[in-house]
Design a protein around this motif. Structure first.
Motif, PDB file in Angstrom:
ATOM      1  N   LEU A 123     -31.004  21.707 -18.662  1.00  0.00           N
ATOM      2  CA  LEU A 123     -29.833  21.569 -17.445  1.00  0.00           C
ATOM      3  C   LEU A 123     -30.385  21.778 -16.301  1.00  0.00           C
ATOM      4  O   LEU A 123     -29.839  22.088 -15.283  1.00  0.00           O
ATOM      5  N   LEU A 124     -31.721  23.055 -16.307  1.00  0.00           N
ATOM      6  CA  LEU A 124     -32.299  23.465 -15.471  1.00  0.00           C
ATOM      7  C   LEU A 124     -33.123  21.690 -14.585  1.00  0.00           C
ATOM      8  O   LEU A 124     -33.024  21.551 -13.313  1.00  0.00           O
ATOM      9  N   ASP A 125     -33.051  20.520 -15.350  1.00  0.00           N
ATOM     10  CA  ASP A 125     -33.620  19.492 -15.536  1.00  0.00           C
ATOM     11  C   ASP A 125     -32.289  18.590 -14.060  1.00  0.00           C
ATOM     12  O   ASP A 125     -31.846  17.857 -12.962  1.00  0.00           O
ATOM     13  N   THR A 126     -30.694  18.994 -14.978  1.00  0.00           N
ATOM     14  CA  THR A 126     -29.600  18.511 -14.263  1.00  0.00           C
ATOM     15  C   THR A 126     -29.402  19.341 -12.598  1.00  0.00           C
ATOM     16  O   THR A 126     -28.724  18.827 -12.041  1.00  0.00           O
ATOM     17  N   HIS A 127     -29.778  20.503 -13.422  1.00  0.00           N
ATOM     18  CA  HIS A 127     -29.747  20.765 -11.518  1.00  0.00           C
ATOM     19  C   HIS A 127     -30.233  20.470 -10.508  1.00  0.00           C
ATOM     20  O   HIS A 127     -29.530  20.139  -9.527  1.00  0.00           O
ATOM     21  N   SER A 128     -32.005  20.257 -10.448  1.00  0.00           N
ATOM     22  CA  SER A 128     -32.586  19.455 -10.063  1.00  0.00           C
ATOM     23  C   SER A 128     -32.092  18.560  -9.604  1.00  0.00           C
ATOM     24  O   SER A 128     -32.323  18.146  -8.279  1.00  0.00           O
ATOM     25  N   LEU A 129     -31.239  16.917 -10.627  1.00  0.00           N
ATOM     26  CA  LEU A 129     -30.657  16.386 -10.333  1.00  0.00           C
ATOM     27  C   LEU A 129     -29.063  16.404  -9.246  1.00  0.00           C
ATOM     28  O   LEU A 129     -29.360  16.347  -7.776  1.00  0.00           O
ATOM     29  N   LYS A 130     -28.342  17.283  -9.431  1.00  0.00           N
ATOM     30  CA  LYS A 130     -27.372  17.662  -8.526  1.00  0.00           C
ATOM     31  C   LYS A 130     -28.294  18.026  -6.962  1.00  0.00           C
ATOM     32  O   LYS A 130     -27.644  17.549  -6.168  1.00  0.00           O
ATOM     33  N   MET A 131     -28.927  18.666  -6.907  1.00  0.00           N
ATOM     34  CA  MET A 131     -30.057  19.375  -5.545  1.00  0.00           C
ATOM     35  C   MET A 131     -29.792  18.329  -4.713  1.00  0.00           C
ATOM     36  O   MET A 131     -29.928  17.828  -3.944  1.00  0.00           O
ATOM     37  N   VAL A 132     -30.848  17.163  -5.413  1.00  0.00           N
ATOM     38  CA  VAL A 132     -31.056  16.187  -4.744  1.00  0.00           C
ATOM     39  C   VAL A 132     -29.733  15.140  -4.227  1.00  0.00           C
ATOM     40  O   VAL A 132     -29.897  14.108  -2.771  1.00  0.00           O
ATOM     41  N   LEU A 133     -29.055  14.494  -5.575  1.00  0.00           N
ATOM     42  CA  LEU A 133     -28.055  14.081  -5.098  1.00  0.00           C
ATOM     43  C   LEU A 133     -27.164  14.864  -3.531  1.00  0.00           C
ATOM     44  O   LEU A 133     -26.611  13.456  -2.782  1.00  0.00           O
ATOM     45  N   LEU A 134     -27.241  15.261  -3.802  1.00  0.00           N
ATOM     46  CA  LEU A 134     -25.923  16.578  -3.011  1.00  0.00           C
ATOM     47  C   LEU A 134     -27.008  16.764  -1.244  1.00  0.00           C
ATOM     48  O   LEU A 134     -26.163  15.753  -0.535  1.00  0.00           O
ATOM     49  N   ASP A 135     -27.814  16.544  -1.599  1.00  0.00           N
ATOM     50  CA  ASP A 135     -28.758  15.746   0.314  1.00  0.00           C
ATOM     51  C   ASP A 135     -29.181  14.216   0.117  1.00  0.00           C
ATOM     52  O   ASP A 135     -29.696  14.160   1.297  1.00  0.00           O
ATOM     53  N   LEU A 136     -28.924  13.604  -1.180  1.00  0.00           N
ATOM     54  CA  LEU A 136     -29.147  12.707  -0.793  1.00  0.00           C
ATOM     55  C   LEU A 136     -29.228  11.393   0.490  1.00  0.00           C
ATOM     56  O   LEU A 136     -30.052  10.783   1.364  1.00  0.00           O
ATOM     57  N   VAL A 194     -39.399  26.651 -21.451  1.00  0.00           N
ATOM     58  CA  VAL A 194     -39.207  26.039 -20.281  1.00  0.00           C
ATOM     59  C   VAL A 194     -39.688  25.705 -19.577  1.00  0.00           C
ATOM     60  O   VAL A 194     -40.382  27.133 -18.782  1.00  0.00           O
ATOM     61  N   GLY A 195     -39.765  25.017 -18.623  1.00  0.00           N
ATOM     62  CA  GLY A 195     -40.770  24.789 -17.396  1.00  0.00           C
ATOM     63  C   GLY A 195     -40.282  24.122 -16.247  1.00  0.00           C
ATOM     64  O   GLY A 195     -38.909  24.420 -15.847  1.00  0.00           O
ATOM     65  N   ASP A 196     -41.082  23.041 -15.229  1.00  0.00           N
ATOM     66  CA  ASP A 196     -40.728  23.262 -14.239  1.00  0.00           C
ATOM     67  C   ASP A 196     -40.354  21.927 -14.951  1.00  0.00           C
ATOM     68  O   ASP A 196     -39.804  21.689 -15.928  1.00  0.00           O
ATOM     69  N   GLN A 197     -39.557  20.963 -13.523  1.00  0.00           N
ATOM     70  CA  GLN A 197     -38.898  19.794 -14.234  1.00  0.00           C
ATOM     71  C   GLN A 197     -39.824  19.226 -14.570  1.00  0.00           C
ATOM     72  O   GLN A 197     -40.415  18.784 -14.584  1.00  0.00           O
ATOM     73  N   SER A 198     -38.559  18.191 -15.053  1.00  0.00           N
ATOM     74  CA  SER A 198     -39.327  17.449 -16.175  1.00  0.00           C
ATOM     75  C   SER A 198     -39.738  16.253 -15.509  1.00  0.00           C
ATOM     76  O   SER A 198     -38.985  15.721 -14.188  1.00  0.00           O
ATOM     77  N   PRO A 199     -40.762  15.290 -16.040  1.00  0.00           N
ATOM     78  CA  PRO A 199     -41.455  14.402 -15.476  1.00  0.00           C
ATOM     79  C   PRO A 199     -40.132  12.985 -15.231  1.00  0.00           C
ATOM     80  O   PRO A 199     -40.541  12.258 -14.135  1.00  0.00           O
ATOM     81  N   TYR A 200     -39.050  12.268 -16.150  1.00  0.00           N
ATOM     82  CA  TYR A 200     -38.495  11.433 -15.605  1.00  0.00           C
ATOM     83  C   TYR A 200     -37.778  11.954 -14.210  1.00  0.00           C
ATOM     84  O   TYR A 200     -36.904  11.480 -13.453  1.00  0.00           O
ATOM     85  N   VAL A 201     -37.941  13.845 -14.282  1.00  0.00           N
ATOM     86  CA  VAL A 201     -36.232  13.962 -13.346  1.00  0.00           C
ATOM     87  C   VAL A 201     -37.228  13.748 -11.053  1.00  0.00           C
ATOM     88  O   VAL A 201     -36.533  12.871 -10.892  1.00  0.00           O
ATOM     89  N   THR A 202     -38.826  13.949 -11.848  1.00  0.00           N
ATOM     90  CA  THR A 202     -39.397  13.960 -11.122  1.00  0.00           C
ATOM     91  C   THR A 202     -39.326  12.152 -10.308  1.00  0.00           C
ATOM     92  O   THR A 202     -39.679  11.331  -9.536  1.00  0.00           O
ATOM     93  N   SER A 203     -39.991  11.318 -11.390  1.00  0.00           N
ATOM     94  CA  SER A 203     -39.625  10.061 -11.513  1.00  0.00           C
ATOM     95  C   SER A 203     -38.695   9.405 -10.552  1.00  0.00           C
ATOM     96  O   SER A 203     -38.190   8.644  -9.327  1.00  0.00           O
ATOM     97  N   VAL A 204     -37.192   9.472 -11.112  1.00  0.00           N
ATOM     98  CA  VAL A 204     -35.994   9.636 -10.585  1.00  0.00           C
ATOM     99  C   VAL A 204     -36.153   9.550  -8.793  1.00  0.00           C
ATOM    100  O   VAL A 204     -35.709   9.506  -7.683  1.00  0.00           O
ATOM    101  N   ILE A 205     -36.403  10.927  -9.130  1.00  0.00           N
ATOM    102  CA  ILE A 205     -36.891  11.475  -7.305  1.00  0.00           C
ATOM    103  C   ILE A 205     -37.539  10.400  -6.560  1.00  0.00           C
ATOM    104  O   ILE A 205     -37.001   9.879  -5.233  1.00  0.00           O
ATOM    105  N   LEU A 206     -38.279  10.611  -7.034  1.00  0.00           N
ATOM    106  CA  LEU A 206     -40.147   9.713  -6.317  1.00  0.00           C
ATOM    107  C   LEU A 206     -38.435   7.795  -5.664  1.00  0.00           C
ATOM    108  O   LEU A 206     -39.291   8.174  -3.990  1.00  0.00           O
ATOM    109  N   HIS A 207     -38.075   7.603  -6.868  1.00  0.00           N
ATOM    110  CA  HIS A 207     -37.588   6.301  -6.222  1.00  0.00           C
ATOM    111  C   HIS A 207     -36.283   6.789  -5.099  1.00  0.00           C
ATOM    112  O   HIS A 207     -36.952   5.972  -4.540  1.00  0.00           O
ATOM    113  N   ILE A 208     -35.680   7.683  -5.263  1.00  0.00           N
ATOM    114  CA  ILE A 208     -35.084   7.854  -4.659  1.00  0.00           C
ATOM    115  C   ILE A 208     -35.625   8.134  -3.075  1.00  0.00           C
ATOM    116  O   ILE A 208     -34.908   7.389  -1.473  1.00  0.00           O
TER     117      ILE A 208
END
Length: 803
Positions: free
Chosen positions: A668-681, A602-616
């Motif tokens: 699960l780590l990626d999902t949590h990261s996306l959840k935090m980003v969405l809450l802050d959207l 398990v590492g940092d967030q996956s590249p696809y998460v970074t891509s989603v956050i970038l577009h947001i």
């Protein structure tokens, strides 16, 4: 015998008389007494004990008894005197009545004598007055006649009940004959002074005619009305000759000359005849009103004959000059003669006044440029009090179709100009400080609408206002279609998905969003414009209803046009959502194609998460800044994006199969990261952090928590089967076998294992809780194994450490 009756009366009175506490208190205040015998609560035993406190004091009993007897005797004498006094009242009254009867007879005699003398005096005055009246009438001494006639008529009223007497009846008939002769004589005098034929008039009024008007005030009202009609007809006879239909000056382009002529005549009247007629006749106003009736009739006739020559500019010029003249009349006259029945009335007076009408010239009305939002927060002007409104201008109403057709043409050209300007100038330039500005063309449209509304309400508050409303509706829809919907960016098919390698090589800002910055700003600008149009159209409907006749308000309904602008708003929001959603699609596709069973740590967030956050981070701040003036629609955008992205994310999550334990932890780590980003959207990338709306937060928490629960179920060991099934039911509360099948696929279980687990799942589905069965079904849910709990706690620590 009398004394015995009196004593019996007194005894009965004492037996029956019971005084109330209030009466007793009043007696004590009027006749204060310290004697115990006068007290209302007198107690005989206590009183005797007070007189004889000891045995030795009984030696004075005879003296005390004698004093009491003496007191009783005095009271009896007083009562007897009062009673006897009352028995003599009736006899005294009869004596008085005899005296007053004689006085009344004398009073009646005096009154009858006075009446007789007064009647004889009135009869003498009446006889002499009639003789004088007849003589003065023959000599045309109208000044003396005016005073004498009123007096004779007043005296004659006293003889109304004596008309059976021949002499009285004869005098009454002579008075009526004198009145008739006066009326005919005065009318003849006015006919001689102001002949109906010809326009030449004498130099000025005579004192005879002035006094004759005072007499006419006393005579039959028809005499006064005939004088007024004859004078006004003669005074306006020149007008009918000068402005005949065949005269060049009679056409609309020279309508000013009509009003200039009557103004001169009013000045001439005041100089020559202002003192001849009584002020309460309001002759100047009557002349002006009759001029208005004649003018309205003549204009209507000539416009029917030359209808094809009426152009909108000419029509508006004539209407503007006419309404100005009506305003002049309102300032000079009260309008009290409009309803007194002396002259003919306006056939169809306007039912309502225009709240914006202030008798302004058309040029000034055209300068009533409405700033942006003027209709949104209108200032309600005070309605003018103009009883002359429409008295002439009503004749233009049948020809207002020329005005309506002109406005239809002008608005069509205005919309075409808006379209051409948009093509020539292009979309509004992006401005991060003032982005999302309302298109200036919509303000121009409503400026023109307001000008039309003001003008048309001056012309008519009836059917023409309904026709104008129909034109307004037509071009509101055209504006929504041609300027707003027609300029929304067109969507294209999405490009091919990204590969894992491309996601890994992706750098911040290297990939542009589907819509360019200019297109995003344009969509927001169109959304803001539609929102402004929606609000202003609602105000426009209210203003039109205020101006139109009450009977026609139900026919004004701009709901369809408001729905059109609402559709533009929804389409704009949907485009913004689709754009961001499509930008995230390649990342989600890449997530579903990753080999999650091969993830080793398990590492940092996956590249696809970074891509989603970038577009947001690229899109949302632009959209938020450009919708700063319409926060509610930005909130709608956030909600619609969450409702679109989260289900799509879960759909792609189910496609991640098979997943190893470590792979599930990474997800699960990626999902949590996306959840935090969405809450802050809603406030992402903003210097001012605002709390997200509760409605939005609820959607994100519910949707992303479900995604987390899916992964937690995937991470749980599938043996023992009962524990796994019960944990699934507990964590997901999803009784759909299809969802359960997807979970099993994510875990990579074989079909043979899945069949037994599906069968067990169907058996373990809890029934609706009722009574003790509901509590027992909860007891079947086994706790999570220690190994699963350890892994989840470890993963949560890792997430917290990263955050």
């Amino acid at each position: 015998m009398m004394e015995e009756e009196e004593l019996e009366f007194v005894e009965e009175l004492e037996a029956v008389l019971q005084l109330t506490p209030d009466v007793q208190l009043a007696i004590e205040q009027v006749f204060p007494s310290q004697d115990p015998l006068d007290r209302a609560d007198f107690n005989a035993v206590e009183y005797i004990n007070t007189l004889f406190p000891t045995e030795q004091s009984l030696a004075n009993i005879d003296e005390v008894v004698n004093k009491i007897r003496l007191k009783i005797r005095r009271l009896d004498d007083n009562i007897r005197t009062v009673v006897r006094g009352q028995t003599n009242v009736g006899q005294d009254g009869r004596q008085v009545k005899e005296i007053t009867r004689d006085i009344k007879q004398l009073d009646h005699a005096k009154r009858h004598l006075t009446t007789s003398i007064t009647t004889l005096n009135h009869l003498h005055m009446l006889a002499g007055g009639v003789d004088s009246l007849e003589a003065m009438t023959r000599r045309r001494q109208y000044g003396e006649v005016a005073n004498l006639l009123q007096g004779v008529m007043n005296v004659l009223e006293h003889f109304h009940k004596y008309m059976g007497i021949p002499q009285i009846r004869q005098l009454s008939e002579r008075v009526k004959a004198a009145q008739t002769e006066l009326g005919q004589q005065i009318l003849a005098d006015f006919e001689e002074a102001f002949p109906s034929q010809g326009t030449k008039r004498p130099g000025g009024p005579s004192n005879v005619l002035r006094d004759a008007c005072q007499v006419a005030n006393i005579l039959d009202p028809r005499i006064k009305q005939e004088i007024i009609k004859k004078f006004i007809k003669q005074h306006l006879s020149e007008y009918l000759v000068l402005f005949q239909e065949n005269q060049d000056v009679a056409w609309l382009d020279k309508i000013d000359r009509r009003y200039a002529w009557i103004k001169r005549q009013l000045v001439d009247y005041e100089e020559k005849y202002g003192r001849m007629f009584p002020r309460e006749w309001y002759m100047a106003e009557r002349i002006a009103v009759e001029f208005c009736h004649i003018t309205r009739t003549e204009l209507a006739k000539i416009m029917r004959t030359r209808a094809k020559e009426i152009e909108v500019k000419l029509l508006l010029f004539a209407i503007q000059r006419t309404t100005n003249f009506e305003g002049f009349l309102a300032k000079r006259f009260s309008g009290c003669t409009l309803t007194d029945g002396t002259l003919k009335k306006l056939e169809s007076p306007p039912a309502s006044t225009n709240p914006f009408l202030e008798d302004e010239p058309a040029a000034e009305m055209e300068e009533l440029a409405m700033e942006k939002g003027d209709l949104e927060q209108p200032k309600k002007p005070k309605a003018p009090d103009n009883p002359f409104h429409g008295i002439v201008s009503k004749c233009f109403e049948p020809h207002l179709y020329v005005y309506i057709e002109s406005q239809d043409k002008n608005l069509g050209e205005l919309i075409d100009r808006f379209v051409a300007d948009f093509k020539a100038q292009g979309p509004p330039k992006p401005n991060t400080d003032e982005g999302g500005a309302v298109l200036p063309s919509c303000a121009d449209l409503f400026v023109y609408y307001k000008k039309c509304m003001v003008q048309c309400s001056q012309l008519s508050t009836g059917e023409p206002m309904i026709a104008l409303t129909t034109i307004f509706q037509k071009y509101l829809r055209e504006y929504a279609w041609k300027i707003l919907s027609g300029n929304l960016p067109k969507t294209t098919s999405s490009s091919g998905g990204l590969t894992i390698s491309s996601l890994l090589k992706e750098k911040e800002g290297s990939e542009a969003a589907k819509f360019t910055l200019e297109e995003l700003c344009l969509i927001c600008s169109i959304l803001s414009t539609a929102e402004y149009c929606l609000a202003t159209t609602q105000q426009l409907e209210e203003k039109l209803k205020e101006k139109v006749d009450v009977s026609l308000t139900e026919r004004i309904n701009l709901t369809g046009e408001m729905d059109t602008f609402s559709t533009v708003i929804s389409s704009s929001i949907q485009l913004l959502v689709q754009d961001l959603d499509a930008a995230c699609d390649p990342a989600l596709t890449a997530m579903s194609k990753m080999q999650w069973q091969n993830v080793e740590h398990v590492g940092d967030q996956s590249p696809y998460v970074t891509s989603v956050i970038l577009h947001i981070k690229q899109n949302v701040p632009i959209i938020r800044d450009n919708l700063a003036s319409t926060r509610k629609y930005f909130t709608q955008f956030c909600i619609k994006f969450a409702n679109s992205f989260i289900p799509k994310f879960i759909t792609h999550l189910f496609k991640c199969k098979p997943i190893s334990m470590v792979g599930a932890e990474q997800l699960l780590l990626d999902t949590h990261s996306l959840k935090m980003v969405l809450l802050d959207l809603p406030s992402i990338g903003s210097q001012v952090v605002r709390k997200a709306p509760a409605s939005y937060t609820k959607i994100v928490v519910k949707g992303m928590t479900r995604a987390e629960m899916i992964l937690k179920v995937v991470m749980a060991p599938h043996e023992p089967l009962v524990v796994f099934v019960d944990n699934y039911i507990k964590l997901l509360t999803d009784c759909n076998t299809e969802t359960f099948q997807k979970i099993l696929d994510m875990k990579g279980l074989k079909r043979s294992e899945q069949s037994s687990m599906l069968e067990l799942f169907r058996q373990r589905l809890p029934a609706p809780p009722s009574g003790p069965e509901g509590s027992s079904s909860l007891s079947l849910l086994a706790p999570t194994p220690e190994q699963e709990s350890s892994r989840i706690r470890k993963l949560e620590k890792l997430i917290k450490k990263r955050l």
